[in-house]
Motif scaffolding. Structure first.
Motif, PDB file in Angstrom:
ATOM      1  N   PRO A  21      14.497 -17.524  48.199  1.00  0.00           N
ATOM      2  CA  PRO A  21      15.665 -16.722  48.583  1.00  0.00           C
ATOM      3  C   PRO A  21      16.889 -17.538  48.981  1.00  0.00           C
ATOM      4  O   PRO A  21      18.012 -17.099  48.739  1.00  0.00           O
ATOM      5  N   THR A  22      16.702 -18.721  49.577  1.00  0.00           N
ATOM      6  CA  THR A  22      17.892 -19.508  49.943  1.00  0.00           C
ATOM      7  C   THR A  22      18.582 -20.073  48.705  1.00  0.00           C
ATOM      8  O   THR A  22      19.746 -20.438  48.771  1.00  0.00           O
ATOM      9  N   GLN A  23      17.878 -20.124  47.597  1.00  0.00           N
ATOM     10  CA  GLN A  23      18.479 -20.552  46.332  1.00  0.00           C
ATOM     11  C   GLN A  23      19.017 -19.360  45.556  1.00  0.00           C
ATOM     12  O   GLN A  23      20.079 -19.425  44.959  1.00  0.00           O
ATOM     13  N   TRP A  24      18.275 -18.283  45.541  1.00  0.00           N
ATOM     14  CA  TRP A  24      18.609 -17.117  44.722  1.00  0.00           C
ATOM     15  C   TRP A  24      19.639 -16.213  45.385  1.00  0.00           C
ATOM     16  O   TRP A  24      20.325 -15.452  44.706  1.00  0.00           O
ATOM     17  N   LEU A  30      18.569 -14.398  56.815  1.00  0.00           N
ATOM     18  CA  LEU A  30      17.110 -14.310  56.895  1.00  0.00           C
ATOM     19  C   LEU A  30      16.612 -12.904  56.600  1.00  0.00           C
ATOM     20  O   LEU A  30      15.642 -12.719  55.865  1.00  0.00           O
ATOM     21  N   ARG A  31      17.266 -11.893  57.141  1.00  0.00           N
ATOM     22  CA  ARG A  31      16.836 -10.510  56.908  1.00  0.00           C
ATOM     23  C   ARG A  31      16.880 -10.183  55.420  1.00  0.00           C
ATOM     24  O   ARG A  31      15.948  -9.598  54.879  1.00  0.00           O
ATOM     25  N   GLN A  32      17.940 -10.572  54.742  1.00  0.00           N
ATOM     26  CA  GLN A  32      18.045 -10.318  53.303  1.00  0.00           C
ATOM     27  C   GLN A  32      16.985 -11.099  52.538  1.00  0.00           C
ATOM     28  O   GLN A  32      16.397 -10.593  51.583  1.00  0.00           O
ATOM     29  N   GLY A  33      16.732 -12.337  52.943  1.00  0.00           N
ATOM     30  CA  GLY A  33      15.709 -13.150  52.292  1.00  0.00           C
ATOM     31  C   GLY A  33      14.327 -12.562  52.444  1.00  0.00           C
ATOM     32  O   GLY A  33      13.535 -12.533  51.500  1.00  0.00           O
ATOM     33  N   ARG A  34      14.022 -12.069  53.635  1.00  0.00           N
ATOM     34  CA  ARG A  34      12.716 -11.455  53.871  1.00  0.00           C
ATOM     35  C   ARG A  34      12.569 -10.158  53.078  1.00  0.00           C
ATOM     36  O   ARG A  34      11.530  -9.896  52.491  1.00  0.00           O
ATOM     37  N   ARG A  35      13.611  -9.352  53.065  1.00  0.00           N
ATOM     38  CA  ARG A  35      13.568  -8.088  52.321  1.00  0.00           C
ATOM     39  C   ARG A  35      13.407  -8.367  50.826  1.00  0.00           C
ATOM     40  O   ARG A  35      12.592  -7.745  50.148  1.00  0.00           O
ATOM     41  N   ASN A  71       9.462 -16.992  60.296  1.00  0.00           N
ATOM     42  CA  ASN A  71       9.639 -15.552  60.077  1.00  0.00           C
ATOM     43  C   ASN A  71       9.523 -15.204  58.594  1.00  0.00           C
ATOM     44  O   ASN A  71       8.920 -14.198  58.230  1.00  0.00           O
ATOM     45  N   PHE A  72      10.104 -16.036  57.744  1.00  0.00           N
ATOM     46  CA  PHE A  72      10.020 -15.817  56.300  1.00  0.00           C
ATOM     47  C   PHE A  72       8.565 -15.896  55.837  1.00  0.00           C
ATOM     48  O   PHE A  72       8.075 -15.021  55.124  1.00  0.00           O
ATOM     49  N   TYR A  73       7.854 -16.949  56.256  1.00  0.00           N
ATOM     50  CA  TYR A  73       6.465 -17.101  55.838  1.00  0.00           C
ATOM     51  C   TYR A  73       5.587 -15.981  56.376  1.00  0.00           C
ATOM     52  O   TYR A  73       4.652 -15.538  55.710  1.00  0.00           O
TER      53      TYR A  73
END
Length: 121
Positions: A21-24, A30-35, A71-73
């Motif tokens: 997510p940090t690349q894409w 973080l919230r957007q990456g997790r979602r 949190n992501f993991y």
């Protein structure tokens, strides 16, 4: 669509999916990456059902270190575990990457294999 076309080939035994997510989503938080990760994992599991193939999340990571990464993991493994326990064809996962402190951390994704890592993992 590309993933489905690639994995529809009969000679491919399983679906391989990555999550970065940090690349894409470079402007995301973080919230957007997790979602995004949760949605992506579920989409790949549905693809596994449709193609009757197991899914392996063979490479994923998150920058920066510490709490956002944890949190992501947590999100990734919670979704993977839930799907697998419900009978979805989720066959495995592997975060990127476990490395020696002597190995250069080119993308700041490495988890250094130290006593501290082993005690907190």
């Amino acid at each position: 669509v590309v993933s489905e076309l690639q994995h529809r080939v009969n000679n491919i035994d399983y679906i391989s999916a990555h999550i970065w997510p940090t690349q894409w989503i470079p402007e995301g938080n973080l919230r957007q990456g997790r979602r995004f990760a949760a949605q992506w994992i579920r989409a790949q599991a549905r693809l596994g059902i449709a193609l009757e193939k197991p899914v392996v999340f063979g490479e994923f990571g998150y920058q920066p270190d510490e709490n956002p990464r944890r949190n992501f993991y947590t999100t990734v493994y919670d979704v993977i575990y839930t799907l697998a326990s419900q009978g979805h064809p989720v066959a495995g996962s592997n975060f990127w990457m476990l490395a020696s402190p002597n190995y250069p951390d080119y993308g700041k994704y490495s988890h250094l294999l130290t006593v501290r890592f082993l005690l907190t993992a």
